[in-house]
Motif scaffolding. Structure first.
Motif, short mmCIF file in Angstrom:
data_model
loop_
_atom_site.label_atom_id
_atom_site.label_comp_id
_atom_site.label_asym_id
_atom_site.label_seq_id
_atom_site.Cartn_x
_atom_site.Cartn_y
_atom_site.Cartn_z
N MET A 79 0.66 -1.19 -0.06
CA MET A 79 -0.04 0.08 0.09
C MET A 79 0.91 1.33 0.01
SD MET A 79 -3.24 -1.12 2.50
CE MET A 79 -2.35 -1.04 3.94
N GLY A 80 1.85 1.31 0.82
CA GLY A 80 2.87 2.48 0.84
C GLY A 80 3.44 2.74 -0.54
N MET A 81 3.91 1.48 -1.28
CA MET A 81 4.54 1.87 -2.38
C MET A 81 3.54 2.21 -3.57
SD MET A 81 7.35 1.49 -4.20
CE MET A 81 8.54 0.14 -3.31
N THR A 82 2.27 1.80 -3.41
CA THR A 82 1.17 1.99 -4.24
C THR A 82 0.84 3.54 -4.16
OG1 THR A 82 -0.01 -0.06 -4.30
CG2 THR A 82 -1.24 1.89 -4.79
N ASN A 83 0.61 4.05 -2.95
CA ASN A 83 0.52 5.32 -2.66
C ASN A 83 1.74 6.53 -3.27
OD1 ASN A 83 -1.99 4.86 -1.14
ND2 ASN A 83 -1.18 4.60 0.80
N HIS A 84 2.88 5.97 -3.19
CA HIS A 84 3.76 6.68 -3.61
C HIS A 84 3.95 6.83 -5.16
CE1 HIS A 84 7.30 9.25 -2.82
NE2 HIS A 84 8.19 8.62 -3.33
N PHE A 85 3.87 5.67 -5.66
CA PHE A 85 3.81 5.69 -7.33
C PHE A 85 2.38 6.56 -7.54
CE2 PHE A 85 7.04 2.30 -7.38
CZ PHE A 85 7.51 2.73 -8.55
N ASN A 86 1.38 6.45 -6.92
CA ASN A 86 0.09 7.20 -7.47
C ASN A 86 0.47 8.76 -7.30
OD1 ASN A 86 -2.43 5.17 -6.19
ND2 ASN A 86 -1.45 4.86 -8.22
N LYS A 87 1.09 9.27 -6.40
CA LYS A 87 1.40 10.62 -6.20
C LYS A 87 2.52 11.16 -7.14
CE LYS A 87 1.25 10.60 -1.13
NZ LYS A 87 2.01 10.66 0.24
N ASN A 88 3.16 10.13 -7.73
CA ASN A 88 4.09 10.70 -8.90
C ASN A 88 3.79 10.28 -10.00
OD1 ASN A 88 6.95 11.46 -7.68
ND2 ASN A 88 6.10 10.06 -6.32
N GLY A 89 2.52 9.96 -10.35
CA GLY A 89 1.88 9.93 -11.76
C GLY A 89 1.80 8.53 -12.37
N TRP A 90 2.00 7.75 -11.36
CA TRP A 90 1.67 6.12 -12.02
C TRP A 90 0.28 5.42 -11.65
CZ3 TRP A 90 5.73 3.34 -15.00
CH2 TRP A 90 6.68 4.12 -15.24
#
Length: 321
Positions: A79-90
């Motif tokens: 979930m943490g990795m998901t959130n950080h990629f989402n914040k960066n446009g992925w």
């Protein structure tokens, strides 16, 4: 010679291997992404569930995230990795391997550290929609080994794959298993054994005659479980054959896209050769980073994101341009 000097500096408390590992796994609070589940029907009649989380706007970039042993998309590290990629446009496709989404899969077989054919089907499915021009991969622990194996096998990779990051990956499955069974890791190995035995008891009920309650009860280690079930259920002669044919060390020399392996030196789950400097020195596409601290899938910082999350986005963005 892409052996990278790490910039990760663990906070004092998280320099302890056990604290870092346990906090990241059991105590870290991560906001749940707005997952939308898709069921992928596999060629052999089985299924895997993919949990999707989209970045704002219309995107042409997607990252696939693979969890570790007895994990799922609900684990804090996913979930943490998901959130950080989402914040960066992925956009993110968080894969639940067979039998890991809360519902038992249909076949006697399930998932394992070398099941790259399942990842291949996930990638083909995602790219079939012609939405994404860039695709990246991130795998944790067992999922990291699976991902590295996929990348180094004798296949033509889709042109959309731009980069990959493996985190806390046991690249030598057998020697890492021996490390996990050492006395200082008893609490972790016992937890895995108990969880896997519960899963096998459920599988025995669904597939009577394939495996017995007595055989399951006799298992006292991860090796015995892999020898009884994992190896044979997936077409191997047994545990050792499974480890030898599925370990990423066999495939890393053939990786041809930018790939980062992030393994902490104090990760007591991993054998020393799971961080292969020689392979990194001889393959310009394979990058190795081994910070002194981090534990197993830890890499905690004094902020919301872990170092692994920041590093994965940074590495993939650099090579996706």
């Amino acid at each position: 010679m892409p052996v990278i000097e790490s910039t990760y500096k663990a906070p004092l408390l998280f320099r302890n291997y056990h604290i870092s590992t346990i906090y990241a796994s059991a105590l870290r609070k991560v906001p749940r992404p707005p997952f939308k589940r898709e069921r992928l029907e596999l060629e052999d009649g089985d299924f895997m569930d993919i949990d999707w989380s989209s970045a704002p706007g219309k995107n042409t970039r997607v990252v696939i995230i693979l969890h570790g042993l007895e994990g799922s998309s609900n684990r804090p590290y996913v979930m943490g990795m998901t959130n950080h990629f989402n914040k960066n446009g992925w956009d993110v496709a968080a894969v639940n391997l067979r039998g890991c989404s809360g519902e038992m899969n249909r076949l006697y077989r399930s998932y394992n550290a070398g099941a790259s054919e399942d990842l291949e089907q996930v990638i083909a499915h995602i790219l079939d929609g012609n939405i994404y021009s860039e695709l990246a991969l991130t795998g944790f622990s067992l999922g990291g080994n699976l991902m590295l194996k996929y990348l180094g096998e004798d296949r033509k990779l889709p042109k959309e794959i731009k980069g990959a990051v493996a985190i806390s990956a046991p690249c030598d499955l057998y020697k890492s298993l021996l490390k996990l069974q050492e006395p200082q890791n008893f609490i972790y190995s016992r937890r895995f054994v108990n969880k896997l035995k519960k899963q096998l008891l459920l599988r025995e009920q669904k597939f009577p005659g394939q495996i017995s309650t007595e055989e399951i009860a006799s298992c006292r280690s991860l090796y015995s479980i892999d020898d009884l079930y994992t190896g044979k259920a997936h077409g191997f002669e047994g545990a050792r054959d499974y480890y030898e044919k599925s370990s990423a060390l066999n495939f890393i020399p053939n990786i041809k896209i930018p790939t980062l392996l992030l393994n902490a030196t104090n990760d007591a789950f991993l054998s020393r050769n799971s961080s292969p400097e020689g392979l990194a020195q001889n393959n310009r596409h394979f990058y190795l980073e081994t910070p002194k601290h981090g534990g197993h899938v830890g890499f905690l910082q004094n902020k919301e994101e872990t170092y692994a999350e920041e590093r994965a986005v940074e590495f993939i963005n650099k090579h996706a341009r």
